[in-house]
Design a protein around this motif. Structure first.
Motif, PDB file in Angstrom:
ATOM      1  N   ILE A  73       9.537  25.001 -50.664  1.00  0.00           N
ATOM      2  CA  ILE A  73       7.759  24.639 -51.235  1.00  0.00           C
ATOM      3  C   ILE A  73       6.997  25.397 -49.984  1.00  0.00           C
ATOM      4  O   ILE A  73       7.274  25.519 -49.305  1.00  0.00           O
ATOM      5  CB  ILE A  73       7.666  23.625 -51.604  1.00  0.00           C
ATOM      6  N   PRO A  74       5.590  25.848 -51.154  1.00  0.00           N
ATOM      7  CA  PRO A  74       4.962  26.481 -49.753  1.00  0.00           C
ATOM      8  C   PRO A  74       4.398  25.374 -48.154  1.00  0.00           C
ATOM      9  O   PRO A  74       4.383  24.277 -48.515  1.00  0.00           O
ATOM     10  CB  PRO A  74       3.478  26.584 -50.416  1.00  0.00           C
ATOM     11  N   GLY A  75       4.514  26.110 -47.915  1.00  0.00           N
ATOM     12  CA  GLY A  75       4.457  25.464 -45.981  1.00  0.00           C
ATOM     13  C   GLY A  75       4.665  26.081 -44.827  1.00  0.00           C
ATOM     14  O   GLY A  75       4.435  27.427 -44.924  1.00  0.00           O
ATOM     15  N   ILE A  76       2.653  25.200 -44.118  1.00  0.00           N
ATOM     16  CA  ILE A  76       2.949  26.518 -42.598  1.00  0.00           C
ATOM     17  C   ILE A  76       3.243  25.800 -41.375  1.00  0.00           C
ATOM     18  O   ILE A  76       2.559  24.168 -41.925  1.00  0.00           O
ATOM     19  CB  ILE A  76       1.795  26.798 -43.046  1.00  0.00           C
ATOM     20  N   LEU A  77       3.609  25.983 -40.329  1.00  0.00           N
ATOM     21  CA  LEU A  77       3.517  24.936 -39.228  1.00  0.00           C
ATOM     22  C   LEU A  77       2.411  25.702 -38.039  1.00  0.00           C
ATOM     23  O   LEU A  77       3.043  27.087 -38.059  1.00  0.00           O
ATOM     24  CB  LEU A  77       4.928  25.003 -38.328  1.00  0.00           C
ATOM     25  N   ILE A  78       1.479  25.238 -37.801  1.00  0.00           N
ATOM     26  CA  ILE A  78       0.097  25.913 -36.817  1.00  0.00           C
ATOM     27  C   ILE A  78       0.878  25.858 -35.267  1.00  0.00           C
ATOM     28  O   ILE A  78       0.562  23.863 -35.121  1.00  0.00           O
ATOM     29  CB  ILE A  78      -1.646  25.233 -37.233  1.00  0.00           C
ATOM     30  N   THR A  79       0.742  26.366 -34.890  1.00  0.00           N
ATOM     31  CA  THR A  79       1.278  26.175 -32.798  1.00  0.00           C
ATOM     32  C   THR A  79       0.053  26.174 -32.123  1.00  0.00           C
ATOM     33  O   THR A  79       0.597  25.628 -31.189  1.00  0.00           O
ATOM     34  CB  THR A  79       2.618  26.842 -32.751  1.00  0.00           C
TER      35      THR A  79
ATOM     36  N   LEU B 211      -0.784  18.960 -49.287  1.00  0.00           N
ATOM     37  CA  LEU B 211      -0.652  17.612 -48.117  1.00  0.00           C
ATOM     38  C   LEU B 211      -0.631  17.911 -46.119  1.00  0.00           C
ATOM     39  O   LEU B 211      -0.103  19.422 -45.823  1.00  0.00           O
ATOM     40  CB  LEU B 211       0.578  16.841 -48.312  1.00  0.00           C
ATOM     41  N   LEU B 212      -1.433  17.393 -45.486  1.00  0.00           N
ATOM     42  CA  LEU B 212      -2.115  17.668 -44.510  1.00  0.00           C
ATOM     43  C   LEU B 212      -0.978  16.837 -43.509  1.00  0.00           C
ATOM     44  O   LEU B 212      -1.696  15.409 -43.488  1.00  0.00           O
ATOM     45  CB  LEU B 212      -3.753  17.677 -43.950  1.00  0.00           C
ATOM     46  N   CYS B 213      -0.696  17.405 -42.490  1.00  0.00           N
ATOM     47  CA  CYS B 213       0.315  16.477 -41.632  1.00  0.00           C
ATOM     48  C   CYS B 213      -0.084  16.990 -39.937  1.00  0.00           C
ATOM     49  O   CYS B 213       0.238  18.018 -40.188  1.00  0.00           O
ATOM     50  CB  CYS B 213       2.047  16.610 -42.061  1.00  0.00           C
ATOM     51  N   GLY B 214       0.419  15.813 -39.203  1.00  0.00           N
ATOM     52  CA  GLY B 214       0.159  16.246 -37.767  1.00  0.00           C
ATOM     53  C   GLY B 214       2.024  16.349 -37.441  1.00  0.00           C
ATOM     54  O   GLY B 214       3.233  15.723 -37.266  1.00  0.00           O
ATOM     55  N   TYR B 215       2.316  16.980 -36.052  1.00  0.00           N
ATOM     56  CA  TYR B 215       3.382  17.654 -35.545  1.00  0.00           C
ATOM     57  C   TYR B 215       3.618  16.698 -34.230  1.00  0.00           C
ATOM     58  O   TYR B 215       2.236  17.201 -33.001  1.00  0.00           O
ATOM     59  CB  TYR B 215       3.495  19.059 -35.351  1.00  0.00           C
ATOM     60  N   SER B 216       3.895  15.456 -34.113  1.00  0.00           N
ATOM     61  CA  SER B 216       3.293  14.668 -32.736  1.00  0.00           C
ATOM     62  C   SER B 216       5.111  14.670 -31.887  1.00  0.00           C
ATOM     63  O   SER B 216       5.523  15.556 -32.443  1.00  0.00           O
ATOM     64  CB  SER B 216       3.833  13.298 -33.551  1.00  0.00           C
TER      65      SER B 216
ATOM     66  N   LEU C 193       3.568  29.285 -38.382  1.00  0.00           N
ATOM     67  CA  LEU C 193       5.612  29.465 -38.471  1.00  0.00           C
ATOM     68  C   LEU C 193       4.896  29.659 -39.998  1.00  0.00           C
ATOM     69  O   LEU C 193       5.365  28.728 -40.395  1.00  0.00           O
ATOM     70  CB  LEU C 193       5.832  28.755 -37.914  1.00  0.00           C
ATOM     71  N   GLY C 194       5.988  30.461 -40.699  1.00  0.00           N
ATOM     72  CA  GLY C 194       6.470  30.276 -42.148  1.00  0.00           C
ATOM     73  C   GLY C 194       7.873  29.657 -42.119  1.00  0.00           C
ATOM     74  O   GLY C 194       7.948  29.281 -42.097  1.00  0.00           O
ATOM     75  N   LEU C 195       7.707  31.165 -43.165  1.00  0.00           N
ATOM     76  CA  LEU C 195       9.631  31.137 -43.846  1.00  0.00           C
ATOM     77  C   LEU C 195       9.369  29.764 -45.077  1.00  0.00           C
ATOM     78  O   LEU C 195      10.783  28.933 -45.742  1.00  0.00           O
ATOM     79  CB  LEU C 195      10.901  30.359 -42.877  1.00  0.00           C
ATOM     80  N   SER C 196       8.689  30.109 -45.451  1.00  0.00           N
ATOM     81  CA  SER C 196       8.143  29.260 -47.345  1.00  0.00           C
ATOM     82  C   SER C 196       7.436  30.062 -48.139  1.00  0.00           C
ATOM     83  O   SER C 196       6.727  31.302 -47.785  1.00  0.00           O
ATOM     84  CB  SER C 196       7.558  28.431 -47.317  1.00  0.00           C
TER      85      SER C 196
ATOM     86  N   VAL D 280       1.567  20.398 -53.720  1.00  0.00           N
ATOM     87  CA  VAL D 280       1.984  22.039 -53.865  1.00  0.00           C
ATOM     88  C   VAL D 280       1.973  22.395 -52.757  1.00  0.00           C
ATOM     89  O   VAL D 280       2.665  23.490 -52.345  1.00  0.00           O
ATOM     90  CB  VAL D 280       0.514  22.272 -54.176  1.00  0.00           C
ATOM     91  N   GLY D 281       1.966  22.027 -51.706  1.00  0.00           N
ATOM     92  CA  GLY D 281       2.640  22.812 -50.495  1.00  0.00           C
ATOM     93  C   GLY D 281       2.214  21.389 -49.539  1.00  0.00           C
ATOM     94  O   GLY D 281       1.799  20.361 -49.440  1.00  0.00           O
ATOM     95  N   PHE D 282       2.092  21.996 -47.820  1.00  0.00           N
ATOM     96  CA  PHE D 282       2.407  21.198 -46.452  1.00  0.00           C
ATOM     97  C   PHE D 282       1.479  22.004 -45.804  1.00  0.00           C
ATOM     98  O   PHE D 282       1.869  22.917 -45.725  1.00  0.00           O
ATOM     99  CB  PHE D 282       3.043  20.272 -46.682  1.00  0.00           C
ATOM    100  N   VAL D 283       0.599  21.416 -44.641  1.00  0.00           N
ATOM    101  CA  VAL D 283       0.292  21.859 -43.645  1.00  0.00           C
ATOM    102  C   VAL D 283       0.676  20.681 -42.561  1.00  0.00           C
ATOM    103  O   VAL D 283       0.230  20.123 -42.448  1.00  0.00           O
ATOM    104  CB  VAL D 283      -0.658  21.906 -43.770  1.00  0.00           C
ATOM    105  N   LEU D 284       1.780  21.682 -41.501  1.00  0.00           N
ATOM    106  CA  LEU D 284       2.013  21.045 -40.581  1.00  0.00           C
ATOM    107  C   LEU D 284       1.430  21.414 -39.189  1.00  0.00           C
ATOM    108  O   LEU D 284       1.666  22.234 -38.683  1.00  0.00           O
ATOM    109  CB  LEU D 284       3.591  21.056 -39.989  1.00  0.00           C
ATOM    110  N   ALA D 285       0.127  20.205 -38.712  1.00  0.00           N
ATOM    111  CA  ALA D 285      -0.248  21.281 -37.302  1.00  0.00           C
ATOM    112  C   ALA D 285      -0.120  20.326 -35.483  1.00  0.00           C
ATOM    113  O   ALA D 285       0.030  18.944 -35.727  1.00  0.00           O
ATOM    114  CB  ALA D 285      -1.651  21.381 -37.533  1.00  0.00           C
ATOM    115  N   VAL D 286       0.051  21.498 -35.232  1.00  0.00           N
ATOM    116  CA  VAL D 286       0.345  20.851 -33.924  1.00  0.00           C
ATOM    117  C   VAL D 286      -1.044  20.376 -33.158  1.00  0.00           C
ATOM    118  O   VAL D 286      -1.927  21.468 -32.531  1.00  0.00           O
ATOM    119  CB  VAL D 286       0.958  21.565 -33.008  1.00  0.00           C
ATOM    120  N   GLU D 287      -1.254  18.940 -31.997  1.00  0.00           N
ATOM    121  CA  GLU D 287      -2.602  18.539 -32.134  1.00  0.00           C
ATOM    122  C   GLU D 287      -2.211  18.357 -30.221  1.00  0.00           C
ATOM    123  O   GLU D 287      -3.278  19.281 -29.928  1.00  0.00           O
ATOM    124  CB  GLU D 287      -3.080  17.479 -32.405  1.00  0.00           C
ATOM    125  N   ASN D 288      -1.894  18.699 -29.833  1.00  0.00           N
ATOM    126  CA  ASN D 288      -0.684  18.388 -28.565  1.00  0.00           C
ATOM    127  C   ASN D 288       0.451  19.062 -27.954  1.00  0.00           C
ATOM    128  O   ASN D 288       1.047  18.863 -28.541  1.00  0.00           O
ATOM    129  CB  ASN D 288      -1.903  16.831 -28.108  1.00  0.00           C
TER     130      ASN D 288
END
Length: 595
Positions: free
Chosen positions: A488-494, A438-443, A388-391, A466-474
């Motif tokens: 800023i550039p960013g994406i949520l991986i669901t 920057l890689l981050c985790g969706y908790s 998901l975007g909007l960035s 320059v941007g971030f990734v927020l990734a859902v692991e569970n």
């Protein structure tokens, strides 16, 4: 001689034998018709009842005198039963139901139940709060709007009453147009309360009424004037949002983070707004306040009542689900010629989760429209992971090194702060993050609201990423993810499988020493452009969160003979006004607009 119920209650009070427990709020209905259905014959008063196609004239002497009579009877009943100062009457309900709300002890409530002329005594219960492209999606520009005089006239002279969390009057969706000013609406008799901060009232021609109701909230000790605002000011955002969706001005630019997402419009852009604030940020609201707001709105002459609020559950202490003060009030409002629309609720996707179950009103389910904001993360191994975007995108034709938050901690003690959430820039090494993704985790912290995508964006920006990734692991089945606009550039991986692809690539590309410390960061990637909507032909569909029917279970857990909801309308991914005062949506704190 056996004492009557009323006489026995008075005797108990006189003897001081009524032992008080902790005071609570009760809604009491009494015998005798309210104004809307009174057909005359009581104490010489003439009829005030109206036919369903008529509007009540609340200014007539017949109505005002009968209203005064009912209120005096309420006060007399309480005064006969209880000592002065041992209770507090909050509201008298006169127009739609005949009754009152009162703050007293459970023992006093039992006395009330036995008093002659009292029909019911209900302990108050809680309620909760339940478009740039939407007009085109609904076909309004070529269908409804031209029939109503065009988009610039549609809704003219219609008054919509919003029983919600108030309004943020400074938003352009509620501005009075100077080139096409709003004229007076003689049929509306509501008032405009004063903003205690600005010392000005809330009305401007577009907003023609603004009142707040909090007597029950105050009596319950739930009201905090610092954050709840002792005025019609919206301290939550929900009321401003719903008012703009229904009646916001046409052609309002939606700008966020320097990007424009089109021009928004209410569905009836020239309709007038009458605000009846009865919902608050932290605790929702109380039925006693909501009933008072509805009663006042009908008295004031609204044409439509919008209720994006509903009870937490069906009342449990009535003989049938529908014979409670809230639903009886809605029935009387409909009898008074007011169209009532209520949100079905957000308890989906499970069946029998409706909180709007009055047979006589329109219960509205939430639908998705055909607009999606999608994005993708391009990995150095050639894979493109959807999200998901909007960035905005990272620089075209350029890749960037990716670093995981857990690998750039300043100190191992930072692990107590859930560093993978990327909520605290001070625990991460700026030298390692700067210029990278920057890689981050969706908790679970994001689910409960203690972490937000907005804060991830702020952390990445503060560290020079320059941007971030927020990734859902569970993720639990049925979890709903919405795109959040960021600067800023960013994406949520669901999709968890896509997250695994990212983790596998990152681990393979990141050499470590025997302690697990990263020797060098070699995973690379780029973030696509998520600002442009993609239109899908799958809509309309019921939104996952929308409450389901086909009926509800009543107080005894029996199926009610009822088919609901009645209608489906867009209720997901809607651009509309918001209040910067609201804090219960952490991704939009301080914003004037909301997706």
């Amino acid at each position: 001689m056996k004492a009557s119920g009323l006489g026995w209650a008075v005797l108990l009070v006189l003897l001081g034998l009524v032992v008080k427990g902790k005071a609570e709020i009760y809604i009491v209905t009494v015998e005798g018709e309210p104004i809307i259905s009174y057909k005359g014959g009581e104490n010489g008063f003439e009829a005030t009842a109206v036919e369903s196609d008529e509007k009540l004239d609340t200014t007539s002497e017949l109505v005002t005198s009968y209203a005064s009579h009912l209120e005096k009877k309420h006060d007399m009943l309480l005064g006969m039963l209880f000592e002065h100062g041992s209770y507090k009457k909050l509201y008298s309900y006169k127009h739609l139901i005949n009754g009152f709300s009162v703050h007293l002890s459970p023992q006093q409530a039992e006395t009330l139940k036995r008093a002659p002329g009292v029909k019911s005594v209900e302990r108050d219960w809680k309620v909760r709060k339940l478009t740039t492209h939407t007009p085109q999606f609904l076909g309004l520009p070529t269908g409804v709007w031209p029939a109503g005089g065009g988009f610039d006239r549609a809704g003219e002279d219609i008054v919509i009453g919003f029983v919600d969390s108030g309004i943020y009057p400074h938003h352009p969706s509620f501005a009075a147009h100077h080139d096409d000013p709003y004229g007076p609406v003689p049929k509306y008799r509501g008032k405009c309360e004063i903003d205690p901060d600005t010392k000005r009232d809330f009305c401007n021609g577009k907003i023609i009424g603004a009142q707040y109701f909090a007597e029950a909230a105050k009596a319950a000790g739930a009201f905090n004037p610092t954050i709840d605002f002792a005025s019609p000011m919206d301290g939550d955002g929900h009321g401003s949002h719903t008012a703009a969706i229904a009646a916001g001005n046409n052609g309002i630019p939606v700008r966020l983070h320097g990007h424009e997402f089109g021009k928004a419009s209410g569905m009836a852009p020239r309709a007038r707004i009458a605000v009846y604030k009865a919902i608050y940020r932290l605790f929702g609201g109380f039925v006693a306040d909501v009933v008072a707001a509805i009663d006042q709105a009908v008295h004031d002459g609204v044409d439509i009542l919008s209720l994006s609020v509903g009870p937490n559950s069906p009342p449990t202490n009535t003989k049938t689900t529908f014979l409670n003060p809230f639903d009886a009030t809605l029935l009387a409002a409909v009898k008074a010629g007011v169209f009532v629309a209520q949100a079905a609720g957000n308890g989906g996707p499970f069946p029998k989760t409706l909180v709007s179950y009055s047979p006589w009103i329109a219960s509205v389910a939430a639908a998705i429209d055909d607009r999606r904001y999608k994005n993708h993360l391009n990995l150095g191994n050639g894979k493109a992971l959807a999200g998901l975007g909007l960035s905005p995108s990272t620089h075209p034709n350029q890749t960037y090194t990716m670093v995981a938050a857990n690998d750039v901690l300043l100190d191992s003690s930072a692990t107590k702060f859930s560093p993978s959430d990327c909520q605290r820039p001070e625990v991460l090494n700026k030298k390692l993050v700067e210029g990278n993704i920057l890689l981050c985790g969706y908790s679970f912290n994001f689910v409960v609201g203690t972490a937000s995508i907005k804060k991830v964006s702020e952390t990445a920006k503060a560290l020079g990423a320059v941007g971030f990734v927020l990734a859902v692991e569970n993720v639990s089945p049925g979890t709903k993810f919405d795109p959040v606009p960021v600067g800023i550039p960013g994406i949520l991986i669901t999709d968890v499988s896509k997250t695994m692809d990212l983790i596998d690539y990152y681990n393979v590309s990141t050499p470590r020493d025997w302690t697990g410390r990263v020797k060098s960061f070699k995973a690379i990637g780029s973030i696509g452009d998520g600002l442009m909507p993609i239109l899908h032909k799958s809509a309309p569909e019921v939104a996952l969160f929308s409450a389901r029917g086909p009926n509800i279970r009543d107080f005894s857990f029996q199926d009610a003979d009822l088919l609901k909801p009645d209608i489906l309308a867009p209720g997901s991914l809607i651009w509309a006004a918001w209040s910067p005062n609201g804090t219960d949506e952490p991704n939009f704190v301080g914003k004037d607009d909301l997706l």
